[in-house]
Design an enzyme around this catalytic site. Structure first.
Site, PDB file in Angstrom:
ATOM      1  N   LYS A 199      34.582 -20.836   8.997  1.00 42.03           N
ATOM      2  CA  LYS A 199      33.786 -20.173   7.958  1.00 42.03           C
ATOM      3  C   LYS A 199      33.038 -19.055   8.678  1.00 42.03           C
ATOM      4  CE  LYS A 199      29.948 -20.984   4.711  1.00 42.03           C
ATOM      5  NZ  LYS A 199      29.145 -22.011   4.027  1.00 42.03           N
ATOM      6  N   GLU A 202      27.628 -16.836   3.759  1.00 44.84           N
ATOM      7  CA  GLU A 202      26.413 -17.638   3.595  1.00 44.84           C
ATOM      8  C   GLU A 202      25.649 -17.774   4.906  1.00 44.84           C
ATOM      9  OE1 GLU A 202      27.810 -21.259   1.700  1.00 44.84           O
ATOM     10  OE2 GLU A 202      27.751 -20.294  -0.267  1.00 44.84           O
ATOM     11  N   ASP A 205      32.976 -21.205  -6.902  1.00 43.80           N
ATOM     12  CA  ASP A 205      32.585 -22.282  -6.005  1.00 43.80           C
ATOM     13  C   ASP A 205      32.632 -23.655  -6.668  1.00 43.80           C
ATOM     14  OD1 ASP A 205      31.631 -23.598  -3.842  1.00 43.80           O
ATOM     15  OD2 ASP A 205      29.614 -22.774  -3.895  1.00 43.80           O
ATOM     16  N   GLU A 233      41.787 -25.064  -1.135  1.00 42.17           N
ATOM     17  CA  GLU A 233      40.675 -25.984  -0.853  1.00 42.17           C
ATOM     18  C   GLU A 233      40.143 -26.531  -2.165  1.00 42.17           C
ATOM     19  OE1 GLU A 233      37.713 -24.668   2.082  1.00 42.17           O
ATOM     20  OE2 GLU A 233      36.162 -25.489   0.779  1.00 42.17           O
ATOM     21  N   GLU A 251      30.226 -32.201  -5.712  1.00 41.54           N
ATOM     22  CA  GLU A 251      29.014 -31.386  -5.591  1.00 41.54           C
ATOM     23  C   GLU A 251      28.493 -30.874  -6.941  1.00 41.54           C
ATOM     24  OE1 GLU A 251      29.507 -28.006  -3.038  1.00 41.54           O
ATOM     25  OE2 GLU A 251      27.564 -27.167  -3.553  1.00 41.54           O
ATOM     26  N   GLU A 254      32.542 -31.371 -18.615  1.00 41.17           N
ATOM     27  CA  GLU A 254      32.558 -29.938 -18.942  1.00 41.17           C
ATOM     28  C   GLU A 254      31.798 -29.709 -20.257  1.00 41.17           C
ATOM     29  OE1 GLU A 254      36.451 -28.378 -19.840  1.00 41.17           O
ATOM     30  OE2 GLU A 254      35.834 -26.342 -19.321  1.00 41.17           O
TER      31      GLU A 254
HETATM   32  O1  GCW Z   1      29.823 -24.961  -2.345  1.00 44.93           O
HETATM   33  C1  GCW Z   1      29.082 -24.376  -1.345  1.00 44.93           C
HETATM   34  C2  GCW Z   1      28.185 -25.449  -0.874  1.00 44.93           C
HETATM   35  C3  GCW Z   1      27.779 -25.310   0.554  1.00 44.93           C
HETATM   36  C4  GCW Z   1      29.039 -25.143   1.382  1.00 44.93           C
HETATM   37  C5  GCW Z   1      29.738 -23.877   0.929  1.00 44.93           C
HETATM   38  C6  GCW Z   1      31.066 -23.694   1.631  1.00 44.93           C
HETATM   39  C7  GCW Z   1      29.542 -25.959   3.563  1.00 44.93           C
HETATM   40  O2  GCW Z   1      27.079 -25.486  -1.707  1.00 44.93           O
HETATM   41  O3  GCW Z   1      27.087 -26.468   0.904  1.00 44.93           O
HETATM   42  O4  GCW Z   1      28.785 -25.119   2.751  1.00 44.93           O
HETATM   43  O5  GCW Z   1      30.030 -23.948  -0.430  1.00 44.93           O
HETATM   44  O6  GCW Z   1      32.077 -24.074   1.058  1.00 44.93           O
HETATM   45  O7  GCW Z   1      31.100 -23.167   2.727  1.00 44.93           O
END
Ligand code: GCW
Length: 848
Positions: free
Chosen positions: A301, A305, A384, A406, A412, A530
């Site tokens: 990564k 972020e 995400d 992925e 989450e 949903e």
């Molecule tokens: O979904 C977000 C998450 C982060 C995560 C990021 C990622 C590992 O909130 O916690 O970090 O994606 O996929 O890199």
């Protein structure tokens, strides 16, 4: 409301808070490898003969012996027939040598297997488990056991199978300190206190579980904060992790920080094109392979972020990926480079800014520039892991590059394992989605299966029964099954998993109907979630800057993170068209782009992802967007309540421990679905000013607000966000000014409804930091048997809002006009016994 809620809620909260982390060894048997018996008729040659002795074949043989023994001699068995003969296990070469007359397939794909029954039930049989290679032997053994344990007849079987994809990995986001990012099932099974744990038995059991569904790689550490994992001490520790997983054919991978040459290597740069940096990586990789010869590779990564990346040196992701790939290539390792690269400081006021565009904008121009052992790993949607997103257009945008998809097994944004959400139907839609690359059929599953790609599932297992919730295990199971064979139907996978999970118990009252009921629950669970969170492509509508759990609609807006829905007084949704919006729709191949370009052609379930429309815009069936928002939230919450009734109908038919574990979770979910429903409905009702044509928005028959009660000690507070509490307000029992000791507070209402028997729901905030106590009284007397309770669950955050708003129901309360209903709250430590309202409900009918 529902019967039994009050009876088991106390237990439920305990389960939600403590799981089973204290109890005994953590084994794969706690999941679907129970081998306790089967209700089907099983014909099996009991004697298992191993033809080879390699490590994986030993595991396969041992598993087959354990499984057959368990299934046939378990207390549960009631129709097993031992058959004379033998079950033989080996690679195709070994089988060919031992049985020269047998027509052993010569073209099994890598990791594939052949299961073949020769002979007859009456006069003796040879049941052959032949693997294309060692892994194939192992997968063949597990496939056979899966058939046995799910009650399938294997007599006269002739079956061959091989995985569709090469990469079938799970990723853990475990930190060296033992915590797990976005994990909802306790602490890491791999790490503690900055080191690899001494007890790696759970790791071996995890690998066994993974192997049983064909998963062949496990990346063990978090992509955030990966630097410590390349220290020599840690690499030594990881050797034991690789050793624990090796017997099950699961290769170790780790996440790396591209700044490692500087962070831990002492170089002044981590520029991927710097010769010293390249040399550092080669040396580091050599160090790893000297200890772990079957090391699988790195996950990256970068520039995302806050993680460092090649952009700091004006280099591209391909530059960084290729430097790592060059170091790994001589050893056969791969780089999974994540396409989750975006700017989280976007300008919210810029109507053209769009996070969804980022992966394609950055990676599409690099197509063809990646080394052959680089696999670009792309989240299934462009944002995400939201409850619904379109498929990432990048899958269609990289035709020269290996790709992996992925997915997230850990829930989450989908209820964090406190809500039942079976994700296979969502994954299946993504896998089947036809990108129409070059104008012809190109389902995403075909794209990722090509060029050595595959699927990666972020799994988040921990020490609390793997995923915490027993029903969440269906997601881990389904992930493996789909990575092996993406043509499987989610319902078929659910049925297989339910049978493996439920058939292992001896109760003969278990009926086909019961199995189907659980399958139906799983199948209905994603649509329900949903419906009561974010329908029509709005995304999950949770606070994206917080826990990602409860409702928090404006959390997505007015910030740089780009998960915007742009709701205002007139309308809602994000314009991503080419003509008037951000242009995201144009990243798809032309036939797909055309569908998403206009609101009229966009499927309703993605409408607001692609278009900003007025609340009065009509969906394809003529219903307005605003009415759909109201209706779907009521329907979703009603479905969640139905899950409780469904489960209660299984009482006495299934394993009581499983029954007791799951029931309170579903009851909690039913209550939290109401929190979601009310938050979203009251928010959009206020924002749009448009009434609900069924008159539910803003009207809650039987609800008595805390702020309207006669309060003794309780103080009224505004809840943030306001929509998370009924009417935006709640009450807390603050410490008395003169002393730090907490007193009790109370709220009292005068009942003005009809006489009769009712259930009373109390909506309270179960905050961490203490176990506040509540007691419901009518005319000074306890309102019923379960009229006192503690707020002792562990729910996210320490301030009252939708993450921790939960309900307790007191059943069968007799009421008449003029009665005084009182709720007493006693704070504990920093938990101020906060609550939102009580609601007098018609007494439930017992589902039995
Ligand atoms: O979904 C977000 C998450 C982060 C995560 C990021 C990622 C590992 O909130 O916690 O970090 O994606 O996929 O890199």
């Amino acid at each position: 409301m529902l019967r039994k809620i009050a009876f088991s809620l106390g237990l439920g909260l305990a389960v939600l808070s403590t799981g089973n982390s204290g109890a005994g060894a953590q084994t794969a048997d706690q999941a679907w490898l129970k081998y306790a018996g089967s209700h089907g008729r099983i014909y099996v040659p009991l004697k298992v003969r191993a033809l080879g002795s390699s490590l994986l074949e030993q595991s396969a043989t041992q598993e087959l012996r354990r499984g057959i023994n368990g299934i046939t001699s378990g207390s549960v068995t009631w129709r097993t027939s031992a058959v004379q003969g033998q079950t033989v296990i080996g690679t195709v070469e070994e089988v060919r040598e031992a049985f020269p007359d047998l027509k052993v397939p010569t073209d099994l794909g890598a990791d594939g297997y052949w299961l073949d029954w020769e002979g007859s039930i009456d006069s003796g049989a040879t049941l052959v488990v032949a693997g294309a290679d060692q892994r194939g032997v192992l997968y063949g053994a597990f496939a056979l056991l899966r058939l046995f344990a799910s009650g399938e007849n294997v007599a006269y079987l002739n079956l061959r199978s091989h995985p569709a994809m090469e990469v079938r990995w799970v990723d853990q986001w475990d930190n060296a300190d033992g915590s797990i990012e976005r994990g909802y099932a306790g602490r890491s099974i791999f790490f503690e206190g900055g080191k690899v744990r001494e007890d790696l038995k759970p790791v071996a059991e995890y690998a066994r579980l993974l192997a049983s569904v064909g998963i062949n790689g496990c990346n063990v550490n978090n992509v955030n904060n990966a630097a410590p994992f390349l220290n020599s001490e840690m690499i030594h520790g990881l050797t034991s992790v690789a050793d624990a997983m090796r017997p099950w054919g699961v290769r170790l991978a780790i996440s790396v920080d591209v700044a490692s040459p500087q962070k831990i290597g002492g170089l002044t740069t981590y520029d991927p094109l710097d010769p010293e940096v390249k040399a550092w990586w080669s040396e580091k990789v050599n160090e790893i392979y000297a200890l772990i010869p079957d090391f699988a590779g790195f996950t990256v990564k970068a520039d995302s972020e806050g993680q460092p990346g090649p952009a700091s040196y004006g280099r591209t992701p391909a530059d960084a990926a290729n430097t790592l790939a060059a170091a790994l290539a001589p050893h056969g390792g791969v780089v999974l480079y994540r396409a989750f690269v975006y700017n989280h400081h976007l300008d919210w006021n810029d109507p053209k800014a769009d996070r969804a565009r980022a992966a394609y904008d950055i990676f599409h121009p690099l197509d063809g520039k990646f080394a052959p052992n680089v696999i670009v790993q792309t989240k299934e949607g462009p944002i995400d892991f939201q409850v619904r997103e379109p498929v990432s257009p990048l899958f269609g945008g990289l035709t020269e590059t290996s790709q992996a998809m992925e997915l997230q097994i850990t829930q989450e944004y989908t209820g964090q394992q406190r809500h039942l959400v079976y994700l296979a139907p969502m994954w299946k839609q993504v896998l089947d989605f036809d990108m129409r690359v070059g104008g012809s059929a190109t389902p995403v599953k075909k794209i990722i299966a090509g060029k050595n790609g595959g699927m990666v599932g972020v799994s988040g297992v921990g020490r609390d029964a793997w995923l915490g919730s027993p029903l969440a295990m269906a997601n881990l199971f389904a992930f493996g099954r789909l990575a092996w064979d993406p043509s499987l139907a989610p319902e078929e996978i659910a049925s297989e998993w339910v049978r493996l999970t439920l058939l292992a118990y001896p109760d003969e009252r278990l009926r086909r109907d019961d199995i189907q009921r659980v399958v139906d629950m799983l199948m209905q669970s994603w649509p329900a979630y949903e419906d009561y969170t974010g329908p029509l492509g709005l995304q999950t509508l949770t606070d994206i800057t917080g826990s990602h759990y409860g409702p928090g609609i404006e959390g997505s807006e007015n910030n740089g993170w780009g998960q915007w829905h742009r709701a205002d007084h007139e309308g809602v949704g994000m314009d991503r068209s080419v003509a008037t919006g951000t242009g995201f729709a144009g990243q798809y191949p032309p036939e797909v782009a055309k569908i998403y370009e206009t609101a009229a052609t966009t499927p309703d379930d993605l409408l607001l992802f692609f278009h900003h429309v007025p609340y009065t815009y009509k969906l394809h069936d003529g219903k307005t967007v605003i009415q759909y928002l109201y209706d779907s939230h009521y329907a979703g919450a009603a479905q969640a309540a139905e899950f409780v009734r469904d489960w209660v109908s299984l009482k006495g038919h299934i394993d009581p421990a499983l029954y007791d574990n799951v029931l309170p979770r579903l009851e909690y979910q039913a209550g939290h679905a109401i929190v979601w429903r009310d938050a979203i409905v009251q928010y959009f009702f206020k924002l749009s000013g448009i009434p609900d044509d069924q008159d539910r928005a803003g009207h809650f028959p039987g609800r008595m607000e805390a702020e309207d009660a006669h309060l003794d000690g309780y103080q009224i507070i505004g809840v943030t966000p306001w929509e998370d509490a009924s009417g935006g307000k709640a009450v807390i029992c603050a410490p008395a000014a003169e002393s730090s000791a907490r007193r009790s507070c109370s709220a009292e209402w005068t009942y003005a409804g009809a006489s009769g028997g009712f259930d009373i729901a109390a909506q309270f905030f179960d905050l961490q930091g203490g176990s506040a106590k509540f007691a419901l009284k009518v005319n000074g007397q306890p309102a019923g048997q379960q009229s006192s309770w503690s707020a002792d669950a562990i729910l996210p955050t320490r301030r009252p809002h939708g993450d921790n708003s939960t309900r307790h129901i007191v059943e069968d309360v007799a009421l008449k006009p003029g009665d005084a209903i009182r709720l007493d709250g006693t704070p504990d430590a920093s938990d101020p016994a906060a609550f939102d309202y009580i609601e007098v409900l018609p007494a439930a009918t017992d589902p039995h």
